[in-house]
Scaffold this motif. Structure first.
Motif, PDB file in Angstrom:
ATOM      1  N   LYS A  51      11.838 -10.071  14.014  1.00 12.51           N
ATOM      2  CA  LYS A  51      12.578 -10.458  12.811  1.00 12.51           C
ATOM      3  C   LYS A  51      12.776  -9.266  11.878  1.00 12.51           C
ATOM      4  N   LEU A  52      11.756  -8.429  11.760  1.00 13.05           N
ATOM      5  CA  LEU A  52      11.872  -7.258  10.895  1.00 13.05           C
ATOM      6  C   LEU A  52      12.886  -6.257  11.449  1.00 13.05           C
ATOM      7  N   LEU A  53      12.915  -6.106  12.767  1.00 21.74           N
ATOM      8  CA  LEU A  53      13.924  -5.232  13.373  1.00 21.74           C
ATOM      9  C   LEU A  53      15.329  -5.768  13.119  1.00 21.74           C
ATOM     10  N   LYS A  54      15.466  -7.082  13.109  1.00 21.41           N
ATOM     11  CA  LYS A  54      16.762  -7.681  12.790  1.00 21.41           C
ATOM     12  C   LYS A  54      17.153  -7.366  11.351  1.00 21.41           C
ATOM     13  N   VAL A  55      16.176  -7.416  10.458  1.00 28.89           N
ATOM     14  CA  VAL A  55      16.431  -7.053   9.062  1.00 28.89           C
ATOM     15  C   VAL A  55      16.878  -5.598   8.968  1.00 28.89           C
ATOM     16  N   GLN A  56      16.206  -4.725   9.717  1.00 23.50           N
ATOM     17  CA  GLN A  56      16.592  -3.309   9.734  1.00 23.50           C
ATOM     18  C   GLN A  56      18.042  -3.152  10.171  1.00 23.50           C
TER      19      GLN A  56
ATOM     20  N   SER B  66       0.829  -1.210   0.000  1.00 23.44           N
ATOM     21  CA  SER B  66       0.000   0.000   0.000  1.00 23.44           C
ATOM     22  C   SER B  66       0.863   1.258   0.000  1.00 23.44           C
ATOM     23  N   LEU B  67       1.958   1.241   0.739  1.00 25.12           N
ATOM     24  CA  LEU B  67       2.869   2.390   0.739  1.00 25.12           C
ATOM     25  C   LEU B  67       3.527   2.566  -0.624  1.00 25.12           C
ATOM     26  N   ALA B  68       3.860   1.455  -1.269  1.00 19.31           N
ATOM     27  CA  ALA B  68       4.470   1.539  -2.597  1.00 19.31           C
ATOM     28  C   ALA B  68       3.492   2.136  -3.604  1.00 19.31           C
ATOM     29  N   LEU B  69       2.239   1.708  -3.550  1.00 17.32           N
ATOM     30  CA  LEU B  69       1.249   2.184  -4.516  1.00 17.32           C
ATOM     31  C   LEU B  69       0.883   3.645  -4.300  1.00 17.32           C
ATOM     32  N   THR B  70       0.947   4.097  -3.061  1.00 20.68           N
ATOM     33  CA  THR B  70       0.647   5.504  -2.782  1.00 20.68           C
ATOM     34  C   THR B  70       1.906   6.367  -2.798  1.00 20.68           C
ATOM     35  N   GLU B  71       3.024   5.764  -3.187  1.00 22.45           N
ATOM     36  CA  GLU B  71       4.314   6.446  -3.292  1.00 22.45           C
ATOM     37  C   GLU B  71       4.730   7.103  -1.973  1.00 22.45           C
ATOM     38  N   LYS B  72       4.468   6.397  -0.882  1.00 24.66           N
ATOM     39  CA  LYS B  72       4.862   6.864   0.445  1.00 24.66           C
ATOM     40  C   LYS B  72       5.899   5.944   1.082  1.00 24.66           C
ATOM     41  N   LEU B  73       6.438   5.024   0.294  1.00 18.62           N
ATOM     42  CA  LEU B  73       7.370   4.052   0.852  1.00 18.62           C
ATOM     43  C   LEU B  73       8.761   4.663   0.972  1.00 18.62           C
ATOM     44  N   ASP B  74       9.224   4.783   2.190  1.00 17.14           N
ATOM     45  CA  ASP B  74      10.575   5.245   2.486  1.00 17.14           C
ATOM     46  C   ASP B  74      11.348   4.052   3.040  1.00 17.14           C
ATOM     47  N   PRO B  75      12.408   3.615   2.356  1.00 19.81           N
ATOM     48  CA  PRO B  75      13.124   2.419   2.815  1.00 19.81           C
ATOM     49  C   PRO B  75      13.694   2.549   4.222  1.00 19.81           C
TER      50      PRO B  75
ATOM     51  N   PHE C  53      14.022  -7.276  -0.777  1.00 25.69           N
ATOM     52  CA  PHE C  53      13.372  -6.117  -1.392  1.00 25.69           C
ATOM     53  C   PHE C  53      14.104  -4.827  -1.047  1.00 25.69           C
ATOM     54  N   LEU C  54      14.344  -4.597   0.234  1.00 25.67           N
ATOM     55  CA  LEU C  54      14.923  -3.324   0.663  1.00 25.67           C
ATOM     56  C   LEU C  54      16.407  -3.205   0.333  1.00 25.67           C
ATOM     57  N   SER C  55      17.114  -4.314   0.258  1.00 27.59           N
ATOM     58  CA  SER C  55      18.547  -4.246  -0.040  1.00 27.59           C
ATOM     59  C   SER C  55      18.816  -3.959  -1.514  1.00 27.59           C
ATOM     60  N   THR C  56      17.827  -4.203  -2.361  1.00 32.06           N
ATOM     61  CA  THR C  56      17.955  -3.908  -3.802  1.00 32.06           C
ATOM     62  C   THR C  56      16.666  -3.242  -4.267  1.00 32.06           C
ATOM     63  N   LEU C  57      16.360  -2.103  -3.684  1.00 31.04           N
ATOM     64  CA  LEU C  57      15.052  -1.474  -3.827  1.00 31.04           C
ATOM     65  C   LEU C  57      14.682  -1.179  -5.274  1.00 31.04           C
ATOM     66  N   GLU C  58      15.624  -0.702  -6.055  1.00 33.26           N
ATOM     67  CA  GLU C  58      15.330  -0.258  -7.419  1.00 33.26           C
ATOM     68  C   GLU C  58      15.590  -1.339  -8.469  1.00 33.26           C
ATOM     69  N   ASP C  59      15.958  -2.530  -8.043  1.00 34.15           N
ATOM     70  CA  ASP C  59      16.354  -3.577  -8.989  1.00 34.15           C
ATOM     71  C   ASP C  59      15.505  -4.822  -8.766  1.00 34.15           C
TER      72      ASP C  59
END
Length: 314
Positions: free
Chosen positions: A156-161, A126-135, A194-200
């Motif tokens: 787990k997500l905090l570990k990814v961060q 949803s953040l991606a579609l509304t262009e509000k996604l900040d990595p 996804f986040l480590s290669t955001l534009e690829d």
């Protein structure tokens, strides 16, 4: 707007499909172990036909297809993929998004990990579609969206961060994530890739399906990589749109035009996505109106756009 809604909708579905069906060397396999998307297609068809979320119709369609779900990791991933149409249809309103996702999840067994995984993936889309996604803030925002929960997904997500901030490579991320139960590991790795290669898109999906031990290619490891690939593909496809997906992969799918997620061909998936966008956007379909609009003696082609569910056939 960076990418059109139709590009992002197509990117989400095509990304999930490619993530499931790509091999580690970048080739598209003809058959997947999981066949993740059939339930997503049924849900999309329901939303197109009714123009709203109707749980009874979703259940009836699944029963007609004899899709009986058992509590396994494979089914958990299928449920998350099955909710992609809901994530897309209600992406503009976080409150309605959460409410309707929780409604749909009641169709299946109430598993907190599946719930949190579904909410996390849908919110990122949803953040991606509304262009509000900040990595830099996606993971904290996602954890906030999940709210209080007994599952390990926020941890787990905090570990990814932390891994992303340290610039950790794929091997380390896989080693860190593999210590926990499978579904939360899949969600965490999908967010990392996804986040480590955001534009690829290409690199994100290839990372997701990479098996650290290439000599071990049993059914379990293949299913795990396909599940991670599908979620990563959906996330990256929503963010980068269909234009971010390698053209050679798209051309290959169109040339083969083989069955996809229970549909007769890949091109049918694209047509279904276009119809889905039309219903979501409120496009007025003149074909549904028995009267032809004419101006003088010549027919006039009419395309009208509005907010979702505002314009209706009369």
């Amino acid at each position: 707007m960076r990418y059109s809604p139709i590009s992002r909708f197509r990117g989400t579905f095509l990304g999930a499909f490619l993530g499931e069906n790509l091999t580690s060397d970048g080739k598209i396999q003809s058959q997947s172990y999981l066949d993740l998307g059939r339930m997503a297609i049924l849900g999309t068809e329901s939303l197109i036909n009714l123009g709203k979320l109707d749980l009874d119709d979703w259940i009836a369609r699944q029963q007609q297809e004899s899709l009986h779900l058992a509590a396994t990791d494979d089914i958990s991933i299928k449920i998350i993929i099955a909710t992609l149409p809901v994530a897309l249809f209600f992406h503009e309103n976080p409150i309605k998004l959460r409410q309707n996702l929780l409604r749909v999840l009641k169709i299946w067994e109430d598993d907190p990990v599946v719930r949190d995984g579904t909410l996390a993936v849908a919110y990122a889309i949803s953040l991606a579609l509304t262009e509000k996604l900040d990595p830099l803030t996606l993971i904290p925002q996602t954890i906030s969206f999940l709210g209080e929960t007994p599952t390990s997904i926020p941890k787990k997500l905090l570990k990814v961060q932390s891994l992303l901030e340290q610039g950790a490579g794929l091997s380390r991320a896989q080693a860190e994530s593999a210590r926990e139960e499978k579904l939360s590991n899949t969600i965490a790795m999908a967010f990392y890739c996804f986040l480590s290669t955001l534009e690829d898109f290409r690199l994100a999906v290839l990372q997701a399906i990479h098996n650290g031990n290439s000599k071990v290619q049993d059914a379990t490891s293949l299913r795990s990589s396909q599940a991670t690939g599908a979620i990563t593909g959906a996330l990256s496809g929503a963010y980068n749109g269909i234009s971010g997906i390698p053209v050679n992969w798209q051309v290959l799918l169109l040339q083969r035009n083989s069955p996809a997620w229970g549909l007769t061909s890949f091109s049918q998936m694209l047509e279904l996505t276009d119809a889905f966008v039309a219903v979501w956007s409120g496009v007025y379909d003149i074909d549904l109106n028995p009267r032809e609009l004419t101006q003088g003696c010549e027919e006039v082609l009419l395309s009208v756009y509005a907010a979702p569910r505002v314009i209706r056939s009369r």
